[in-house]
Motif scaffolding. Sequence first.
Motif, PDB file in Angstrom:
ATOM      1  N   MET A   1      -4.748  -8.979  11.427  1.00  0.00           N
ATOM      2  CA  MET A   1      -3.855 -10.091  11.757  1.00  0.00           C
ATOM      3  C   MET A   1      -2.512  -9.585  12.283  1.00  0.00           C
ATOM      4  O   MET A   1      -1.932 -10.154  13.172  1.00  0.00           O
ATOM      5  N   SER A   2      -2.013  -8.514  11.688  1.00  0.00           N
ATOM      6  CA  SER A   2      -0.720  -7.987  12.122  1.00  0.00           C
ATOM      7  C   SER A   2      -0.783  -7.522  13.570  1.00  0.00           C
ATOM      8  O   SER A   2       0.179  -7.655  14.314  1.00  0.00           O
ATOM      9  N   LEU A   3      -1.947  -6.947  13.968  1.00  0.00           N
ATOM     10  CA  LEU A   3      -2.084  -6.507  15.346  1.00  0.00           C
ATOM     11  C   LEU A   3      -2.071  -7.694  16.306  1.00  0.00           C
ATOM     12  O   LEU A   3      -1.598  -7.601  17.422  1.00  0.00           O
ATOM     13  N   ARG A   4      -2.617  -8.852  15.834  1.00  0.00           N
ATOM     14  CA  ARG A   4      -2.625 -10.028  16.684  1.00  0.00           C
ATOM     15  C   ARG A   4      -1.208 -10.538  16.941  1.00  0.00           C
ATOM     16  O   ARG A   4      -0.907 -11.073  17.985  1.00  0.00           O
ATOM     17  N   ARG A   5      -0.361 -10.431  15.924  1.00  0.00           N
ATOM     18  CA  ARG A   5       1.007 -10.906  16.079  1.00  0.00           C
ATOM     19  C   ARG A   5       1.854  -9.931  16.893  1.00  0.00           C
ATOM     20  O   ARG A   5       2.923 -10.277  17.359  1.00  0.00           O
ATOM     21  N   LEU A   6       1.387  -8.712  17.043  1.00  0.00           N
ATOM     22  CA  LEU A   6       2.118  -7.714  17.813  1.00  0.00           C
ATOM     23  C   LEU A   6       1.951  -8.001  19.301  1.00  0.00           C
ATOM     24  O   LEU A   6       0.845  -8.163  19.794  1.00  0.00           O
ATOM     25  N   HIS A   7       3.067  -8.057  20.010  1.00  0.00           N
ATOM     26  CA  HIS A   7       2.992  -8.320  21.452  1.00  0.00           C
ATOM     27  C   HIS A   7       2.250  -7.165  22.132  1.00  0.00           C
ATOM     28  O   HIS A   7       2.518  -5.988  21.858  1.00  0.00           O
ATOM     29  N   PRO A   8       1.293  -7.474  23.025  1.00  0.00           N
ATOM     30  CA  PRO A   8       0.523  -6.407  23.685  1.00  0.00           C
ATOM     31  C   PRO A   8       1.382  -5.397  24.441  1.00  0.00           C
ATOM     32  O   PRO A   8       0.919  -4.295  24.733  1.00  0.00           O
ATOM     33  N   ALA A   9       2.622  -5.758  24.777  1.00  0.00           N
ATOM     34  CA  ALA A   9       3.502  -4.813  25.462  1.00  0.00           C
ATOM     35  C   ALA A   9       3.667  -3.535  24.650  1.00  0.00           C
ATOM     36  O   ALA A   9       3.743  -2.436  25.211  1.00  0.00           O
ATOM     37  N   TRP A  10       3.705  -3.672  23.332  1.00  0.00           N
ATOM     38  CA  TRP A  10       3.881  -2.483  22.485  1.00  0.00           C
ATOM     39  C   TRP A  10       2.627  -1.616  22.493  1.00  0.00           C
ATOM     40  O   TRP A  10       2.707  -0.384  22.414  1.00  0.00           O
ATOM     41  N   LEU A  11       1.453  -2.242  22.598  1.00  0.00           N
ATOM     42  CA  LEU A  11       0.213  -1.473  22.693  1.00  0.00           C
ATOM     43  C   LEU A  11       0.143  -0.730  24.018  1.00  0.00           C
ATOM     44  O   LEU A  11      -0.238   0.449  24.071  1.00  0.00           O
ATOM     45  N   VAL A  12       0.554  -1.391  25.100  1.00  0.00           N
ATOM     46  CA  VAL A  12       0.589  -0.740  26.413  1.00  0.00           C
ATOM     47  C   VAL A  12       1.555   0.441  26.384  1.00  0.00           C
ATOM     48  O   VAL A  12       1.259   1.531  26.894  1.00  0.00           O
ATOM     49  N   ALA A  13       2.708   0.235  25.754  1.00  0.00           N
ATOM     50  CA  ALA A  13       3.685   1.327  25.657  1.00  0.00           C
ATOM     51  C   ALA A  13       3.120   2.490  24.844  1.00  0.00           C
ATOM     52  O   ALA A  13       3.336   3.664  25.184  1.00  0.00           O
ATOM     53  N   ALA A  14       2.374   2.175  23.771  1.00  0.00           N
ATOM     54  CA  ALA A  14       1.793   3.235  22.937  1.00  0.00           C
ATOM     55  C   ALA A  14       0.755   4.036  23.711  1.00  0.00           C
ATOM     56  O   ALA A  14       0.724   5.278  23.639  1.00  0.00           O
ATOM     57  N   VAL A  15      -0.098   3.358  24.482  1.00  0.00           N
ATOM     58  CA  VAL A  15      -1.103   4.058  25.283  1.00  0.00           C
ATOM     59  C   VAL A  15      -0.423   4.884  26.370  1.00  0.00           C
ATOM     60  O   VAL A  15      -0.824   6.022  26.649  1.00  0.00           O
ATOM     61  N   GLY A  16       0.625   4.322  26.977  1.00  0.00           N
ATOM     62  CA  GLY A  16       1.377   5.073  27.970  1.00  0.00           C
ATOM     63  C   GLY A  16       1.985   6.334  27.383  1.00  0.00           C
ATOM     64  O   GLY A  16       1.988   7.392  28.014  1.00  0.00           O
ATOM     65  N   PHE A  17       2.486   6.230  26.160  1.00  0.00           N
ATOM     66  CA  PHE A  17       3.063   7.392  25.483  1.00  0.00           C
ATOM     67  C   PHE A  17       2.007   8.480  25.290  1.00  0.00           C
ATOM     68  O   PHE A  17       2.256   9.658  25.584  1.00  0.00           O
ATOM     69  N   VAL A  18       0.829   8.098  24.819  1.00  0.00           N
ATOM     70  CA  VAL A  18      -0.249   9.074  24.611  1.00  0.00           C
ATOM     71  C   VAL A  18      -0.662   9.715  25.933  1.00  0.00           C
ATOM     72  O   VAL A  18      -0.892  10.926  26.011  1.00  0.00           O
ATOM     73  N   ALA A  19      -0.752   8.898  26.988  1.00  0.00           N
ATOM     74  CA  ALA A  19      -1.125   9.437  28.299  1.00  0.00           C
ATOM     75  C   ALA A  19      -0.080  10.433  28.796  1.00  0.00           C
ATOM     76  O   ALA A  19      -0.421  11.485  29.349  1.00  0.00           O
ATOM     77  N   LEU A  20       1.182  10.128  28.581  1.00  0.00           N
ATOM     78  CA  LEU A  20       2.249  11.038  29.005  1.00  0.00           C
ATOM     79  C   LEU A  20       2.207  12.340  28.214  1.00  0.00           C
ATOM     80  O   LEU A  20       2.459  13.414  28.749  1.00  0.00           O
ATOM     81  N   VAL A  21       1.882  12.245  26.937  1.00  0.00           N
ATOM     82  CA  VAL A  21       1.729  13.459  26.126  1.00  0.00           C
ATOM     83  C   VAL A  21       0.593  14.318  26.673  1.00  0.00           C
ATOM     84  O   VAL A  21       0.712  15.538  26.813  1.00  0.00           O
ATOM     85  N   GLY A  22      -0.539  13.655  27.008  1.00  0.00           N
ATOM     86  CA  GLY A  22      -1.665  14.406  27.549  1.00  0.00           C
ATOM     87  C   GLY A  22      -1.332  15.089  28.860  1.00  0.00           C
ATOM     88  O   GLY A  22      -1.715  16.238  29.100  1.00  0.00           O
ATOM     89  N   ALA A  23      -0.580  14.401  29.730  1.00  0.00           N
ATOM     90  CA  ALA A  23      -0.217  14.989  31.021  1.00  0.00           C
ATOM     91  C   ALA A  23       0.828  16.089  30.880  1.00  0.00           C
ATOM     92  O   ALA A  23       0.954  16.949  31.747  1.00  0.00           O
ATOM     93  N   ALA A  24       1.595  16.039  29.783  1.00  0.00           N
ATOM     94  CA  ALA A  24       2.690  17.002  29.612  1.00  0.00           C
ATOM     95  C   ALA A  24       2.196  18.418  29.315  1.00  0.00           C
ATOM     96  O   ALA A  24       2.939  19.379  29.506  1.00  0.00           O
ATOM     97  N   GLY A  25       0.975  18.531  28.846  1.00  0.00           N
ATOM     98  CA  GLY A  25       0.481  19.837  28.431  1.00  0.00           C
ATOM     99  C   GLY A  25       0.569  20.889  29.512  1.00  0.00           C
ATOM    100  O   GLY A  25       1.060  21.995  29.281  1.00  0.00           O
ATOM    101  N   PHE A  26       0.114  20.532  30.723  1.00  0.00           N
ATOM    102  CA  PHE A  26       0.148  21.544  31.779  1.00  0.00           C
ATOM    103  C   PHE A  26       1.563  21.798  32.272  1.00  0.00           C
ATOM    104  O   PHE A  26       1.891  22.882  32.711  1.00  0.00           O
TER     105      PHE A  26
END
Length: 438
Positions: A1-26
Amino acid sequence: MSLRRLHPAWLVAAVGFVALVGAAGFRATPSVLLHPLHEEFGWPLATISVAVSVNLLLYGLTAPFAAALMDRFGIRRVVAAALTLVAAGSGLTVFMRTSAELILCWGVLVGLGTGSMALAFVATVTGRWFVKRRGLVTGILTAGGAAGQLVFLPLLANLVEAYGWRTAALVVAGSALAVVPLVGWLLRDHPADLGLPPYGATEVVPAPARTGGAASRALGALRTAARTPAFWLLAGGFAICGASTNGLVGTHFIPAAHDHGMTETAAASLLALVGLFDIAGTIASGWLTDRFDSRVLLAAYYALRGLSLLVLPSLFSGSTEPSMLVFVIFYGLDWVATVPPTVALCREYFGASGAVVFGWVFAAHQIGAAVAATGAGLIRDQLGTYTLAWYAAGALCAAAAVFSMLLRRRSGRPAEPDAPAAPATPEAGRSGASVSAG
């Protein structure tokens, strides 16, 4: 339920953060591999630095076109393709035998891939998904690169020492590739796709029609922006930012420390520690950007960075002294703290085209980084020391502080960037009105 109340913008930002971490390795890899490649192939440091410069240059020049491509094809497709390209370029380096192949794999392929995942991606995500907390989210996403450096640098240094540089390159390739399914599953292009307003808005902003001409849009934004003094002041300051971070410290700190008797693993740990404090500094900078004048923040960041670089040559030694730790903390807090206020100023001056214009400002950042990466290598080869490079970077940072103070505040503060119902038009970009980037 808490995830439903969370605006999807924060989920998009979280996935973007993980993607940036993955790209940062090289992007964290070059400084670890300089000496191993020099020892195995006998290539001069200046030659290897050319490959780094190509990487940094393409990393920047790809950014504005990637921002336009995200408008054309969507964030998810562009990011997934970029991570795949990073993985391919990193993995293919294990087969190289010549410096030309190094430039192709390490420079061209990875440069294009990471460039598509550059800070213009951050500007696009925050512009589409957030009205409130934009500065803070910009800081958090920007810190993703620092987090990647923090995660990968000690690991890569230990892998190189224990198993060789090829194992390290394959680990980077696998890490970038592993993020692709997550991006495909969770990353969304626009809040309107879910029938929602951006975070902090009250009305749904229709997603703009996807039209062709990504290259023409990127070049058109450059033509418009280049007519304003603000663009050149921002681009000039950010070029110095790149020269004094990625190009110089990011590429040459480990070899410079090695010159003074420090082990590469210890130097890599110090550089990773820079990344740790960079996370805190960049997030704090995002918070400050939401509250204070971005021009003053930029001037302060550049001036303080310049002072730290002027002191650095006297701090190198064979062991980690307390004075070097003080530098790492101080410099780390300032590493990419410049990004949130620069993104905010691009929105203020260029409105709906802000993300694409920031891509061009970021291209200047990487041109500066490329010049510094090669220039510092040449200084080291010719003089046997990096001292002149540190002093030159410190002086340039002082110039960047002056550029920031020369930026004029626009007459009347733009309305909250994002009046949700306002359409994104070229006229809005020229007027400097801040609207939701789409």
